[in-house]
Enzyme design. Structure first.
Site, PDB file in Angstrom:
ATOM      1  N   GLU A   1     131.775  34.933  43.346  1.00 16.96           N
ATOM      2  CA  GLU A   1     132.522  35.813  44.242  1.00 16.96           C
ATOM      3  C   GLU A   1     131.796  35.929  45.581  1.00 16.96           C
ATOM      4  O   GLU A   1     130.570  35.951  45.624  1.00 16.96           O
ATOM      5  CB  GLU A   1     132.664  37.206  43.610  1.00 16.96           C
ATOM      6  CG  GLU A   1     133.471  37.200  42.331  1.00 16.96           C
ATOM      7  CD  GLU A   1     133.708  38.602  41.772  1.00 16.96           C
ATOM      8  OE1 GLU A   1     133.336  39.596  42.429  1.00 16.96           O
ATOM      9  OE2 GLU A   1     134.281  38.696  40.666  1.00 16.96           O
TER      10      GLU A   1
ATOM     11  N   GLU B   1     142.295  36.878  45.734  1.00 21.07           N
ATOM     12  CA  GLU B   1     142.726  37.993  44.880  1.00 21.07           C
ATOM     13  C   GLU B   1     143.148  39.203  45.698  1.00 21.07           C
ATOM     14  O   GLU B   1     142.425  39.669  46.573  1.00 21.07           O
ATOM     15  CB  GLU B   1     141.593  38.388  43.908  1.00 21.07           C
ATOM     16  CG  GLU B   1     141.997  39.569  43.022  1.00 21.07           C
ATOM     17  CD  GLU B   1     141.129  39.774  41.792  1.00 21.07           C
ATOM     18  OE1 GLU B   1     140.261  38.935  41.495  1.00 21.07           O
ATOM     19  OE2 GLU B   1     141.350  40.801  41.111  1.00 21.07           O
TER      20      GLU B   1
ATOM     21  N   LYS C   1     132.282  29.686  38.942  1.00 16.61           N
ATOM     22  CA  LYS C   1     132.962  30.465  39.987  1.00 16.61           C
ATOM     23  C   LYS C   1     132.026  31.561  40.449  1.00 16.61           C
ATOM     24  O   LYS C   1     131.371  32.189  39.623  1.00 16.61           O
ATOM     25  CB  LYS C   1     134.270  31.076  39.472  1.00 16.61           C
ATOM     26  CG  LYS C   1     134.957  31.957  40.533  1.00 16.61           C
ATOM     27  CD  LYS C   1     136.402  32.258  40.192  1.00 16.61           C
ATOM     28  CE  LYS C   1     136.617  33.360  39.211  1.00 16.61           C
ATOM     29  NZ  LYS C   1     136.050  34.682  39.589  1.00 16.61           N
TER      30      LYS C   1
ATOM     31  N   ASP D   1     132.566  31.938  35.107  1.00 16.15           N
ATOM     32  CA  ASP D   1     132.131  32.894  36.135  1.00 16.15           C
ATOM     33  C   ASP D   1     130.631  33.125  36.041  1.00 16.15           C
ATOM     34  O   ASP D   1     130.101  33.346  34.938  1.00 16.15           O
ATOM     35  CB  ASP D   1     132.793  34.261  35.866  1.00 16.15           C
ATOM     36  CG  ASP D   1     133.921  34.572  36.828  1.00 16.15           C
ATOM     37  OD1 ASP D   1     133.954  33.993  37.930  1.00 16.15           O
ATOM     38  OD2 ASP D   1     134.767  35.407  36.460  1.00 16.15           O
TER      39      ASP D   1
ATOM     40  N   ASP E   1     134.540  36.766  34.058  1.00 16.30           N
ATOM     41  CA  ASP E   1     133.726  37.919  33.654  1.00 16.30           C
ATOM     42  C   ASP E   1     134.622  39.116  33.341  1.00 16.30           C
ATOM     43  O   ASP E   1     134.138  40.158  32.883  1.00 16.30           O
ATOM     44  CB  ASP E   1     132.639  38.246  34.693  1.00 16.30           C
ATOM     45  CG  ASP E   1     133.199  38.595  36.059  1.00 16.30           C
ATOM     46  OD1 ASP E   1     134.428  38.498  36.256  1.00 16.30           O
ATOM     47  OD2 ASP E   1     132.404  38.985  36.939  1.00 16.30           O
ATOM     48  N   SER E   2     135.928  38.964  33.519  1.00 16.96           N
ATOM     49  CA  SER E   2     136.895  39.959  33.018  1.00 16.96           C
ATOM     50  C   SER E   2     136.710  40.151  31.510  1.00 16.96           C
ATOM     51  O   SER E   2     137.162  41.157  30.953  1.00 16.96           O
ATOM     52  CB  SER E   2     138.332  39.513  33.333  1.00 16.96           C
ATOM     53  OG  SER E   2     138.535  38.170  32.933  1.00 16.96           O
TER      54      SER E   2
END
Ligand code: KIV
Length: 278
Positions: A120, A186, A118, A88, A49-50
């Site tokens: 978080e 991270e 993915k 993501d 999602d960057s």
């Protein structure tokens, strides 16, 4: 899939079995041409999602939508044959309930052809990871600095310093027990990343973590020098493509203004007389 129905390329179990082996090479991609460049070199290609920050100019990942992830996922799928593709799940698409997360993960997998998602979060999201993995959705987990929680953290600071280390350890154990096949660590202290890697039995993938991790990931636009708005300490620039692109654009602008471009070799001309283009 091949004609016989078997899956070609890397699978989540292949990645899981690389614990403690040759480090996993992982990068992000959002487009077909970049995915093609990465495919021969990477074990995992993440549609992160960057994308919101490096391609869409957003100031954080919070404004990224499921539709954006699906569109970029479809583009990346067309560029991959070998690497495992992970997409993501964006902010707001999986936190509400395991059922809501499953609906969105199934849509992402069905519409992009990715092999895993993915998400978080640690302990708080482990029930959802268990729910997804039990229903055919392989999950890569992500703990430490989780950028979707930037407002909760009050910025993009290193996580897990001092007494806070225990929280990250608990998160790592919780997502492992819940069935995640790999874990992104991270922006946490090196020693903590090393301990967690030794402590859990799924591969850890570091970004600002430790060379002892079972793999490394970077945002491709960061390591290629294409995203220059800010540069975390953990980014190593392997190229300065942004600078090269700007020099090329400046040269083009000068050529156009001086009528040096297009030149004869770029034109579809009928027979011409000497001196026509001087
Ligand atoms: O969105 C992303 O690119 C990521 C990586 C930095 C791990 O989550």
């Amino acid at each position: 899939m091949s004609a016989a129905g078997e899956i070609k390329g890397m699978t989540p179990p292949d990645i899981r079995s690389r614990k403690g082996q040759t480090p996993l090479v992982c990068l992000t991609a959002y487009t077909t041409p970049v995915a093609r460049l990465l495919d021969r070199h990477c074990d995992i290609v993440l549609v992160g999602d960057s994308v919101g920050m490096v391609l869409h100019g957003l100031s954080s990942t919070l404004g990224v939508t499921l539709d954006m992830m699906i569109m970029h996922g479809q583009a990346v799928r067309r560029g991959l044959e070998h690497a495992l593709m992970v997409v993501d799940l964006p902010f707001g698409s999986y936190e509400e309930s395991p059922e809501h997360a499953f609906g969105n993960a199934a849509r992402v997998m069905g519409e992009t052809g990715c092999s895993a998602v993915k998400i978080e979060g640690g302990e708080t999201i482990s029930e959802t990871i268990r729910f997804l993995t039990a229903r055919g959705v392989p999950v890569m987990a992500h703990v430490g600095l989780t950028p979707q929680a930037v407002n909760t953290f009050g910025g993009y600071r290193v996580q897990g310093r001092g007494a806070d280390a225990e929280r990250i350890r608990r998160d790592a154990r919780a997502v492992t027990e819940a069935g995640a096949f790999s874990l992104v660590l991270e922006k946490i202290p090196e020693q903590l990343a090393r301990q967690i890697t030794a402590d859990i039995d799924i591969p850890t993938i570091g970004i600002g973590a430790s060379p002892a991790c079972d793999g490394q990931i970077l945002v491709s636009h960061d390591m290629l020098g294409l995203f220059t708005s800010f540069r975390p300490k953990f980014v190593k620039r392997y190229a300065e493509l942004g600078e090269q692109a700007e020099a090329a654009i400046a040269a083009y602008a000068t050529d156009v203004r001086n009528r040096h471009f297009p030149a004869v070799e770029h034109l579809y001309v009928n027979a011409f007389k000497a001196g026509d283009f001087t």
